[in-house]
Design an enzyme around this catalytic site. Structure first.
Site, PDB file in Angstrom:
ATOM      1  CD  GLU A 175      -3.141  -1.117   2.061  1.00 44.69           C
ATOM      2  OE1 GLU A 175      -2.938  -0.592   3.159  1.00 44.69           O
ATOM      3  OE2 GLU A 175      -4.220  -1.657   1.751  1.00 44.69           O
ATOM      4  CD  GLU A 376      -3.908  -6.370   2.243  1.00 46.66           C
ATOM      5  OE1 GLU A 376      -4.799  -5.708   2.803  1.00 46.66           O
ATOM      6  OE2 GLU A 376      -2.703  -6.172   2.403  1.00 46.66           O
TER       7      GLU A 376
HETATM    8  C1  BG6 Z   1      -4.622  -3.088   4.510  1.00 46.05           C
HETATM    9  C2  BG6 Z   1      -3.332  -3.633   5.047  1.00 46.05           C
HETATM   10  O1  BG6 Z   1      -4.616  -1.714   4.765  1.00 46.05           O
HETATM   11  O2  BG6 Z   1      -5.831  -3.513   5.053  1.00 46.05           O
HETATM   12  C3  BG6 Z   1      -3.477  -4.803   5.999  1.00 46.05           C
HETATM   13  O3  BG6 Z   1      -2.444  -3.954   4.012  1.00 46.05           O
HETATM   14  C4  BG6 Z   1      -4.704  -4.617   6.863  1.00 46.05           C
HETATM   15  O4  BG6 Z   1      -2.281  -4.893   6.732  1.00 46.05           O
HETATM   16  C5  BG6 Z   1      -5.918  -4.597   5.950  1.00 46.05           C
HETATM   17  O5  BG6 Z   1      -4.859  -5.569   7.866  1.00 46.05           O
HETATM   18  C6  BG6 Z   1      -7.248  -4.472   6.686  1.00 46.05           C
HETATM   19  O6  BG6 Z   1      -7.227  -3.362   7.512  1.00 46.05           O
HETATM   20  P1  BG6 Z   1      -7.523  -3.428   9.062  1.00 46.05           P
HETATM   21  O7  BG6 Z   1      -7.157  -2.087   9.534  1.00 46.05           O
HETATM   22  O8  BG6 Z   1      -8.962  -3.731   9.190  1.00 46.05           O
HETATM   23  O9  BG6 Z   1      -6.650  -4.485   9.609  1.00 46.05           O
END
Ligand code: BG6
Length: 479
Positions: A175, A376
Site C-alpha cells: 500500500e 487483499e
Molecule cells: C490493509 C493492510 O490496509 O488492510 C493490511 O495492508 C490490513 O495490513 C488490511 O490488515 C485491513 O485493515 P484493518 O485495519 O482492518 O486491519
C-alpha cells in the site's frame, strides 16, 4: 470462459500481524513493534520507547513464528495455490544498516518457502509491509535519507540471492500510496516528527513526505532491477490500496473532486511504478502545494529501468466524494468518505461493494495493460467460536462469493487477472485498530484482545467453502 487453469487462488498475511516472536531469532524491533493495541473506539498509539506497561499486539500476534508448520499445513488442506506473506526486514537486518545478514532470520523464511513448495503453494512475498527496522527511523529519519534506499536494496539483494528458485513473485512496498496521506509518514516512510502527539494525525510536512516517497520509488525500482538481474524468472509487483471513489451526486463539482482524488491517491504511485515516470497531473498538484522534488542525476533513468511486471492491490470497499458539506460520512481502508445510500457496511463501517471490484479491475487493466492480482480482499467481523469448535461465518462467505462472481465477469471481459488472495489466511491483528476482535481469517485463532486464549486454530465455515471454490477453479454457482 471462467478462471484460467493456472489462476493463483490463495490468502494473505503480513509478518507484523501474524508472526509474533518480535525479539526472537536475532530480530530487531520494527516500526510496528512500537504500536500499541486499540479498538474502533480508542486509537492505537505509537511510543518511541517500548513501555512494558502497555500492550503491543505485534509482539506475540498469533504466534505464526512458532506455529508456521501447522498454519501452512492448514493452507495446504484448504488447497491454496498461493500464499502471500511478508518478510520482516528487521529479521534479516536487525538494525537495517548492517552489512552482514542475520542467518537465523534467513533460515526462518527458508523453512516457510520450502514447506510451501513441498505443498505446491506458490509464495508471494512482500518485502516491506509497514515494517521498517526501527533503528532506521531514529538514526536516518527513514526514507528522508537516500542512504535508506541503499539499505533496502542490500536487504532485497540478500533475500533474492538466498531464495532464488524458491520465490518467484515479489511485491516491493505494501500500500505504497498510504504515503500520499499524512498517516503514511511513519508506516511507509519511516518519518516520525517529535511534534507528533497522535500518530494517526501526525505532524506533517508534505515537502518532506513526497521527497521521501520519491526515495521509496527509487528503492522499489532498484529492487525490481536487482530481482531481474539475479533471476530472470523473478516477477515483481507494486501494491496499492485502491479505494475506488464515486461522485456522490452528478454535480460536476463532485465529479471533478473524484477525478482529482483518484489521480493523487489511486493513480499516482501506480503510474510511477508501472510507467516509470511521474504522471503529468502531479506537476500541478506539486505546484499548488509548494512541493519541489529534488531529483538526483540518474533518478529518472532508474525509475524507467525499475518498472514492475504486475500490478497488485487491496480492495475492501468503495467510498463517495462530494463538495457538499454536512453529508453523512463513513469509514474505510486508509480513507473514509461520504456514505453511499446503495451499499451496506461491515461492522467497522466499511462499505461492501462487490460490483466495484469489476469496475476497478476494468479501470486498472485499461490504464496499465499488465497482469493484475488482488492481494487483499475480505471482511473484518466479530466471529464467534462455538463450543464444538465451529465458526459459522456465512456473512464472510457471502462477501467473498459476491466478489469472486464479479471477478469471473472481469476475466470473461478479457482482463488479465492472475490471482486472488483472501485477506486473511488465519485471523490477524487488525492493522488500523490493533485488535483481534476484527477477524478476517478463514482460520480462527483463539486469541482475545486482552491477550488471553489458547492460540488454537479452528477452520471456519468459510475455510471449507473456499476449499471447494479452489477445487472447482471458481465455479461458485455450484457451491
Ligand atoms: C490493509 C493492510 O490496509 O488492510 C493490511 O495492508 C490490513 O495490513 C488490511 O490488515 C485491513 O485493515 P484493518 O485495519 O482492518 O486491519
Amino acid at each position: 470462459m471462467g478462471f484460467p487453469d493456472n489462476f493463483l487462488w490463495g490468502a494473505a498475511s503480513a509478518a507484523n500481524q501474524v508472526e509474533g516472536g518480535w525479539n526472537e531469532g536475532g530480530k530487531g524491533d520494527s516500526i510496528s513493534d512500537h504500536l500499541t493495541s486499540g479498538s474502533r473506539e480508542s486509537k492505537r498509539r505509537f511510543t518511541r520507547i517500548i513501555d512494558s506497561g502497555l500492550q503491543y499486539p505485534s509482539h506475540e500476534a498469533v504466534d505464526h513464528y512458532h506455529r508456521f508448520r501447522e498454519d501452512i499445513q492448514l493452507f495446504a488442506e484448504a488447497g491454496f495455490k498461493a500464499y502471500r506473506l511478508s518478510i520482516t526486514w528487521s529479521r534479516i537486518f536487525p538494525l537495517g544498516d548492517e552489512t552482514e545478514p542475520n542467518e537465523e532470520g534467513l533460515r526462518f523464511y527458508e523453512q516457510i518457502f520450502d514447506l510451501c513448495r513441498e505443498y505446491g503453494i506458490e509464495p508471494i512475498v512482500t518485502l516491506d509491509h509497514f515494517d521498517m527496522p526501527y533503528h532506521l527511523v531514529e538514526k536516518y529519519g527513514g526514507f528522508t535519507s537516500r542512504k535508506v534506499i541503499d539499505f533496502f536494496e542490500h536487504y532485497c539483494r540478500t533475500v533474492f540471492d538466498r531464495y532464488k528458485g524458491k520465490v518467484r513473485y515479489w511485491i516491493t512496498f505494501n500500500e505504497i500510496n498510504f504515503a500520499c496521506l499524512p498517516m503514511g509518514n511513519l508506516e511507509i516512510l519511516g518519518i516520525y516528527d517529535k511534534r507528533t502527539t497522535d500518530y494517526t494525525d501526525p505532524y506533517d510536512d508534505p515537502k518532506k513526505r513526497y521527497q521521501a516517497l520519491h526515495h521509496v520509488f527509487l528503492a522499489s525500482a532498484k529492487a525490481v532491477r536487482a530481482a531481474h538481474e539475479i533471476d530472470p524468472e523473478n516477477k515483481v509487483g507494486c501494491m496499492l490500496s485502491h479505494v475506488t471513489f464515486y461522485p456522490l451526486t452528478c454535480n460536476p463539482d463532485d465529479l471533478l473532486l473524484t477525478q482529482s482524488t483518484d489521480h493523487t491517491f489511486n493513480d499516482f504511485c501506480g503510474d510511477v511504478q508501472v510507467k516509470g515516470e511521474y504522471p503529468w497531473y502531479m506537476k500541478s498538484f506539486f505546484r499548488d502545494n509548494g512541493i519541489e522534488l529534488a531529483f538526483a542525476e540518474g533518478d529518472a533513468e532508474l525509475l524507467k529501468q525499475g518498472t514492475v511486471d504486475f500490478y497488485t492491490f487491496s480492495y475492501y470497499m468503495t467510498n463517495c466524494l462530494t463538495t457538499k458539506e454536512g453529508t453523512e460520512v463513513t469509514a474505510g481502508n486508509l480513507l473514509g468518505g461520504a456514505k453511499n445510500p446503495y451499499l451496506e457496511t461491515s461492522d467497522w463501517g466499511w462499505q461492501i461493494d462487490p460490483k466495484g471490484v469489476r469496475y476497478t479491475l476494468n479501470k486498472l487493466y485499461d490504464r496499465y495493460q499488465i497482469p493484475l492480482m488482488i492481494v487483499e480482499n475480505g471482511l473484518g467481523a466479530a466471529d464467534v467460536l462455538n463450543a464444538d469448535g465451529t465458526i459459522h461465518d456465512d456473512y464472510r462467505i457471502d462477501y467473498l462469493k459476491r466478489h469472486i462472481e464479479q471477478m469471473e465477469l472481469v476475466v470473461n471481459d478479457g482482463v488479465d487477472l492472475i490471482g486472488y488472495m483472501v485477506w486473511s489466511a488465519t485471523d490477524i491483528v487488525s492493522s488500523s485498530t490493533g485488535e483481534m476482535k476484527k477477524r478476517y481469517g478463514l482460520i480462527y485463532v483463539d486469541k482475545n484482545d486482552d491477550g488471553t486464549g489458547t492460540m488454537n486454530r479452528y477452520r471456519k465455515d468459510s475455510f471449507f467453502w473456499y476449499q471447494s471454490v479452489i477445487r472447482s477453479n471458481g465455479l461458485i454457482e455450484n457451491q
